[in-house]
Design an enzyme around this catalytic site. Structure first.
Site, PDB file in Angstrom:
ATOM      1  N   GLU A 115       0.953  -1.159   0.083  1.00  0.00           N
ATOM      2  CA  GLU A 115       0.013   0.041   0.135  1.00  0.00           C
ATOM      3  C   GLU A 115       0.848   1.199   0.001  1.00  0.00           C
ATOM      4  O   GLU A 115       2.138   1.057   0.101  1.00  0.00           O
ATOM      5  CB  GLU A 115      -0.920   0.135   1.237  1.00  0.00           C
ATOM      6  CG  GLU A 115      -1.992  -1.141   1.098  1.00  0.00           C
ATOM      7  CD  GLU A 115      -2.689  -1.169   2.368  1.00  0.00           C
ATOM      8  OE1 GLU A 115      -2.691  -0.483   3.338  1.00  0.00           O
ATOM      9  OE2 GLU A 115      -3.499  -2.172   2.485  1.00  0.00           O
ATOM     10  N   ARG A 291      -0.578   8.553   1.900  1.00  0.00           N
ATOM     11  CA  ARG A 291      -1.878   9.150   1.848  1.00  0.00           C
ATOM     12  C   ARG A 291      -2.240  10.869   1.713  1.00  0.00           C
ATOM     13  O   ARG A 291      -2.917  11.088   1.220  1.00  0.00           O
ATOM     14  CB  ARG A 291      -2.636   8.603   2.914  1.00  0.00           C
ATOM     15  CG  ARG A 291      -3.532   7.470   2.478  1.00  0.00           C
ATOM     16  CD  ARG A 291      -4.266   6.976   3.667  1.00  0.00           C
ATOM     17  NE  ARG A 291      -4.227   5.301   3.453  1.00  0.00           N
ATOM     18  CZ  ARG A 291      -4.529   4.478   4.192  1.00  0.00           C
ATOM     19  NH1 ARG A 291      -5.003   4.698   5.319  1.00  0.00           N
ATOM     20  NH2 ARG A 291      -4.369   2.856   3.747  1.00  0.00           N
ATOM     21  N   HIS A 352     -11.085   9.425   7.443  1.00  0.00           N
ATOM     22  CA  HIS A 352     -10.857   7.824   7.691  1.00  0.00           C
ATOM     23  C   HIS A 352     -10.117   7.354   9.036  1.00  0.00           C
ATOM     24  O   HIS A 352     -10.379   6.368   9.675  1.00  0.00           O
ATOM     25  CB  HIS A 352      -9.856   7.306   6.568  1.00  0.00           C
ATOM     26  CG  HIS A 352      -9.362   6.111   6.439  1.00  0.00           C
ATOM     27  ND1 HIS A 352     -10.153   5.017   6.298  1.00  0.00           N
ATOM     28  CD2 HIS A 352      -8.194   5.181   6.654  1.00  0.00           C
ATOM     29  CE1 HIS A 352      -9.659   3.855   6.379  1.00  0.00           C
ATOM     30  NE2 HIS A 352      -8.334   3.954   6.505  1.00  0.00           N
ATOM     31  N   ARG A 387      -0.275   8.570   9.341  1.00  0.00           N
ATOM     32  CA  ARG A 387      -0.181   7.212   9.570  1.00  0.00           C
ATOM     33  C   ARG A 387       0.225   6.492   8.210  1.00  0.00           C
ATOM     34  O   ARG A 387      -0.463   6.520   7.226  1.00  0.00           O
ATOM     35  CB  ARG A 387      -1.649   6.549  10.065  1.00  0.00           C
ATOM     36  CG  ARG A 387      -1.497   4.965  10.275  1.00  0.00           C
ATOM     37  CD  ARG A 387      -2.963   4.461  10.672  1.00  0.00           C
ATOM     38  NE  ARG A 387      -3.860   4.876   9.635  1.00  0.00           N
ATOM     39  CZ  ARG A 387      -4.495   3.988   9.201  1.00  0.00           C
ATOM     40  NH1 ARG A 387      -3.948   2.577   9.049  1.00  0.00           N
ATOM     41  NH2 ARG A 387      -5.249   4.312   8.215  1.00  0.00           N
TER      42      ARG A 387
HETATM   43  P1  FAD Z   1     -12.880  -0.147  16.798  1.00  0.00           P
HETATM   44  O1  FAD Z   1     -12.490  -1.368  16.171  1.00  0.00           O
HETATM   45  O2  FAD Z   1     -13.466   1.308  16.311  1.00  0.00           O
HETATM   46  O3  FAD Z   1     -13.793  -0.259  17.919  1.00  0.00           O
HETATM   47  C1  FAD Z   1     -14.330   0.583  18.823  1.00  0.00           C
HETATM   48  C2  FAD Z   1     -15.312   0.058  20.087  1.00  0.00           C
HETATM   49  O4  FAD Z   1     -15.542   0.806  20.983  1.00  0.00           O
HETATM   50  C3  FAD Z   1     -16.515  -0.414  19.394  1.00  0.00           C
HETATM   51  O5  FAD Z   1     -17.034  -1.653  19.896  1.00  0.00           O
HETATM   52  C4  FAD Z   1     -17.590   0.581  20.202  1.00  0.00           C
HETATM   53  O6  FAD Z   1     -18.778   0.006  20.242  1.00  0.00           O
HETATM   54  C5  FAD Z   1     -16.929   1.057  21.431  1.00  0.00           C
HETATM   55  N1  FAD Z   1     -17.283   2.156  21.839  1.00  0.00           N
HETATM   56  C6  FAD Z   1     -17.133   3.447  21.304  1.00  0.00           C
HETATM   57  N2  FAD Z   1     -17.821   4.297  22.194  1.00  0.00           N
HETATM   58  C7  FAD Z   1     -18.323   3.739  22.996  1.00  0.00           C
HETATM   59  C8  FAD Z   1     -18.976   4.336  24.209  1.00  0.00           C
HETATM   60  N3  FAD Z   1     -19.469   5.485  24.365  1.00  0.00           N
HETATM   61  N4  FAD Z   1     -19.566   3.298  24.861  1.00  0.00           N
HETATM   62  C9  FAD Z   1     -19.505   1.831  24.622  1.00  0.00           C
HETATM   63  N5  FAD Z   1     -18.531   1.542  23.492  1.00  0.00           N
HETATM   64  C10 FAD Z   1     -18.134   2.350  22.839  1.00  0.00           C
HETATM   65  N6  FAD Z   1      -6.364  -0.143   9.606  1.00  0.00           N
HETATM   66  C11 FAD Z   1      -5.314  -1.050   9.315  1.00  0.00           C
HETATM   67  O7  FAD Z   1      -4.344  -1.029   9.879  1.00  0.00           O
HETATM   68  N7  FAD Z   1      -5.333  -1.813   7.985  1.00  0.00           N
HETATM   69  C12 FAD Z   1      -6.506  -1.693   7.116  1.00  0.00           C
HETATM   70  O8  FAD Z   1      -6.637  -2.197   6.362  1.00  0.00           O
HETATM   71  C13 FAD Z   1      -7.452  -0.672   7.746  1.00  0.00           C
HETATM   72  N8  FAD Z   1      -8.774  -0.403   6.740  1.00  0.00           N
HETATM   73  C14 FAD Z   1      -9.698   0.286   7.362  1.00  0.00           C
HETATM   74  C15 FAD Z   1     -10.849   0.460   6.743  1.00  0.00           C
HETATM   75  C16 FAD Z   1     -11.741   0.964   6.963  1.00  0.00           C
HETATM   76  C17 FAD Z   1     -12.928   1.097   6.161  1.00  0.00           C
HETATM   77  C18 FAD Z   1     -11.544   1.636   8.238  1.00  0.00           C
HETATM   78  C19 FAD Z   1     -13.037   2.480   8.875  1.00  0.00           C
HETATM   79  C20 FAD Z   1     -10.684   1.651   8.961  1.00  0.00           C
HETATM   80  C21 FAD Z   1      -9.552   0.846   8.634  1.00  0.00           C
HETATM   81  N9  FAD Z   1      -8.361   0.807   9.342  1.00  0.00           N
HETATM   82  C22 FAD Z   1      -7.320  -0.022   8.967  1.00  0.00           C
HETATM   83  C23 FAD Z   1      -8.082   1.432  10.592  1.00  0.00           C
HETATM   84  C24 FAD Z   1      -8.716   0.441  11.709  1.00  0.00           C
HETATM   85  O9  FAD Z   1      -9.633  -0.337  11.211  1.00  0.00           O
HETATM   86  C25 FAD Z   1      -8.910   1.065  13.018  1.00  0.00           C
HETATM   87  O10 FAD Z   1      -8.093   2.004  13.417  1.00  0.00           O
HETATM   88  C26 FAD Z   1      -9.128  -0.143  14.080  1.00  0.00           C
HETATM   89  O11 FAD Z   1      -9.825  -0.930  13.810  1.00  0.00           O
HETATM   90  C27 FAD Z   1      -9.502   0.591  15.188  1.00  0.00           C
HETATM   91  O12 FAD Z   1      -9.666  -0.321  16.143  1.00  0.00           O
HETATM   92  P2  FAD Z   1     -10.240  -0.159  17.760  1.00  0.00           P
HETATM   93  O13 FAD Z   1     -10.091  -1.422  18.450  1.00  0.00           O
HETATM   94  O14 FAD Z   1      -9.289   0.899  18.376  1.00  0.00           O
HETATM   95  O15 FAD Z   1     -11.711   0.642  17.494  1.00  0.00           O
HETATM   96  C1  SIN Z   2      -7.305   0.347   2.995  1.00  0.00           C
HETATM   97  O1  SIN Z   2      -7.417  -0.697   2.976  1.00  0.00           O
HETATM   98  O2  SIN Z   2      -6.788   1.085   2.150  1.00  0.00           O
HETATM   99  C2  SIN Z   2      -7.166   1.136   4.266  1.00  0.00           C
HETATM  100  C3  SIN Z   2      -5.839   0.587   5.081  1.00  0.00           C
HETATM  101  C4  SIN Z   2      -5.560   1.425   6.262  1.00  0.00           C
HETATM  102  O3  SIN Z   2      -6.342   2.394   6.442  1.00  0.00           O
HETATM  103  O4  SIN Z   2      -4.590   1.243   6.922  1.00  0.00           O
END
Ligand code: FAD
Ligand code: SIN
Length: 532
Positions: A115, A291, A352, A387
């Site tokens: 990527e 990006r 994002h 990032r």
């Molecule tokens: P999340 O997975 O977002 O989980 C958040 C949790 O907190 C949820 O369970 C929610 O219910 C809970 N929560 C929030 N507020 C409250 C509240 N007030 N009360 C109770 N619960 C709450 N990153 C990569 O490294 N590679 C990728 O390929 C990639 N692709 C992506 C594609 C998309 C479309 C998106 C949106 C993001 C992508 N990212 C990628 C970024 C990555 O997915 C996220 O940064 C990561 O998954 C965040 O994980 P997390 O555990 O911090 O939070």
């Molecule tokens: C993507 O698949 O392009 C998202 C990857 C990322 O946000 O790290």
């Protein structure tokens, strides 16, 4: 309710941490809270994959470190980058042991993707639905841990600190402590308190602050807002990453479908209205530049041509080749009448990822005692000003592990705080008009997208600030007299997060990484973090 360990969030950070604590402390109780369904997380929507050095013949830790530092544009914490890159491989192996499947090539080796900003192929993936596979594996794994209790549809309202015991807590108070949280249990519609010895905040991102985002509806920055209210430290909020290629669908607002960067990694080409492969004019790495550069180039092309999108050209792929890696994207495009072998895909940038967040140290500790943070809500120092793609899932696992390792060392020395009062809801009534919430939400998203987007300037930031002040004032007044609801609390949290983004942006008198201000187009000589 009392629990030894409280985990707020059921994405990759929360679930990884909970699994590790459960394995290490079978006699302790672990409670995971999640505000909607357990799998509705940013994690579930991750497409591209998780970065990690797997092929030591071609790749190395040094190269991954270097790529991360280049993307971060002078603001990464080098020691944290080293930690994440080196320890990340162990964490990926644990994820595989918990049951996550990653694609392999015909020789049985991991099929590694590439990527923007990566000098080597190092992204493990599961087709184009990597996050869904990880979330599945982790949710499955926690079912076998009897000391983990997962409560869904439980909205955390605020972190409990000395403030709730009647003490004055300010930004200069030493040793603010977290005793648990107040929650709105959506199954009973009651406000409860959950007292915990140690709390991990894993509440994810804040893309919903913007009108166009790849993030699901849950991404409202609740954790960051709660910590700010509790007088904890927040860092580098101005660095909002706009993904260059969200699918452009007229009328779709809320969550925009992502076209993973891995499509460009496999040879997809960005073109403007005239069919020109314009990235050549912006960066020698062309479509695979980091990006911030690609998103700004697209933004510029759209402004010059007066269009709402550019195109991603995949017409040179065969259907077989494309669907082998990107079946989900193929199906989505077909569902809206786009055959990627014949038609170019309309794409535009969308909010994002939040590089900033709750400031944490190298053990995932926040500035509030017994409160840890990991995942997208945390600012660890890994990403700096931008990032590197696919580094966030890795970072979430590494810091969930580090937080767990620190927390289990001290759990036996902690007690539950006594005397915490119930939530005060006196004098509040059911909301009379939802329009007071929905209209403010629209205004906030619009002003953030128009004034605090990919390209900023002082006038726009000033306008955003003044408008947010008014929205803040009105929302606080509404909050004082209205019974709490997720909609009202999310609006309040998003206005706080928007304010933090604007404040950090105003403090940064330079253009660096994801923050581009036309009034300060150069980088300042001293790179520094902004901490509020
Ligand atoms: P999340 O997975 O977002 O989980 C958040 C949790 O907190 C949820 O369970 C929610 O219910 C809970 N929560 C929030 N507020 C409250 C509240 N007030 N009360 C109770 N619960 C709450 N990153 C990569 O490294 N590679 C990728 O390929 C990639 N692709 C992506 C594609 C998309 C479309 C998106 C949106 C993001 C992508 N990212 C990628 C970024 C990555 O997915 C996220 O940064 C990561 O998954 C965040 O994980 P997390 O555990 O911090 O939070
Ligand atoms: C993507 O698949 O392009 C998202 C990857 C990322 O946000 O790290």
């Amino acid at each position: 309710m009392e629990t030894d360990f409280l985990v707020i969030g059921s994405g990759i950070a929360g679930l990884t941490y909970a699994l590790k604590v459960a394995e290490a402390c079978p006699d302790k109780t672990i409670t995971i809270l999640t505000k909607t369904q357990s799998d509705e997380t940013n994690t579930k929507y991750a497409q591209g994959g998780i970065a990690g050095v797997m092929d030591f013949d071609k790749d190395s830790f040094e190269k991954h470190v270097e790529d991360t530092l280049i993307a971060g544009d002078g603001l990464c914490d080098k020691s944290v980058v080293g930690i994440v890159v080196n320890e990340g491989v162990e964490r990926i192996k644990e994820l595989i042991a918990w049951g996550a499947n990653f694609d392999k090539d015909k020789d049985g080796d991991y099929a590694l993707g590439k990527e923007g900003g990566h000098s080597e192929f190092r992204i493990l993936h599961h087709k184009d639905v990597t996050g869904k596979e990880m979330e599945r594996a982790l949710l499955e794994a926690i079912k076998y841990k009897p000391n983990i209790k997962l409560i869904s549809h439980c909205f955390v309202l605020d972190i409990i600190t000395q403030h709730h015991l009647g003490y004055l807590v300010t930004k200069s108070t030493q040793d603010v402590e977290c005793f648990g949280v107040y929650v709105l249990n959506l199954s009973t519609n009651k406000i409860e308190k959950i007292i915990a010895k140690i709390t991990l905040l894993a509440t994810g991102g804040n893309g919903q602050v913007y009108r166009t985002t790849t993030n699901p509806a849950i991404a409202t920055g609740d954790g960051v807002a709660m910590v700010y209210r509790a007088k904890g430290r927040i860092e580098n909020m101005e660095f909002i990453q706009f993904h260059p290629t969200a699918l452009y669908e007229p009328g779709v607002r809320g969550q925009n479908f992502l076209i993973t960067e891995a499509v460009r990694g496999d040879g997809g080409i960005l073109r403007n209205q005239s069919g020109e492969a314009f990235m050549e004019r912006y960066d020698k790495r062309k479509d695979l530049a980091p990006r911030d550069i690609v998103a700004r180039a697209i933004d510029n092309e759209m402004k010059i041509n007066g269009t709402e999108h550019v195109y991603l050209d995949c017409r040179h792929f065969t259907k077989e080749k494309f669907t082998a890696h990107f079946p989900n994207i193929y199906d989505k495009c077909i569902s809206i009448g786009i055959d990627i072998t014949k038609d170019m895909i309309p794409v535009s940038p969308a909010a994002h990822y939040s590089c900033g967040g709750v400031k944490t140290d190298e053990h995932a500790r926040t500035s509030i005692t017994n409160l840890y943070a990991a995942g997208e809500c945390a600012c660890t120092g890994l990403h700096g000003a931008n990032r590197l793609a696919s580094n966030s899932l890795l970072e979430a696992m590494v810091f969930a592990h580090r937080g767990y390792a620190d927390a289990v060392k001290k759990i036996n020395s902690l007690n539950y705080q006594q005397g915490i009062p119930d939530w005060k809801a006196d004098g509040t009534n059911a909301p009379k008009e939802m329009i007071l919430i929905t209209q403010s939400l629209k205004e906030m998203k619009l002003l953030m997208s128009d004034y605090v987007g990919i390209v900023r300037n002082n006038d726009r930031l000033g306008r955003a600030n003044r408008r947010l002040d008014l929205l803040h004032e009105e929302t606080e007044a509404l909050y004082e007299k209205t019974a709490v609801s997720p909609q009202l609390c999310e609006l309040r949290n998003m206005i706080t997060v928007a304010y933090l983004i604007v404040k950090c942006a105003e403090f940064r008198h330079e253009s660096r990484g994801l923050h581009f201000n036309t009034d300060y187009p150069e980088k300042s000589v001293r790179a520094q973090n902004i901490i509020l």
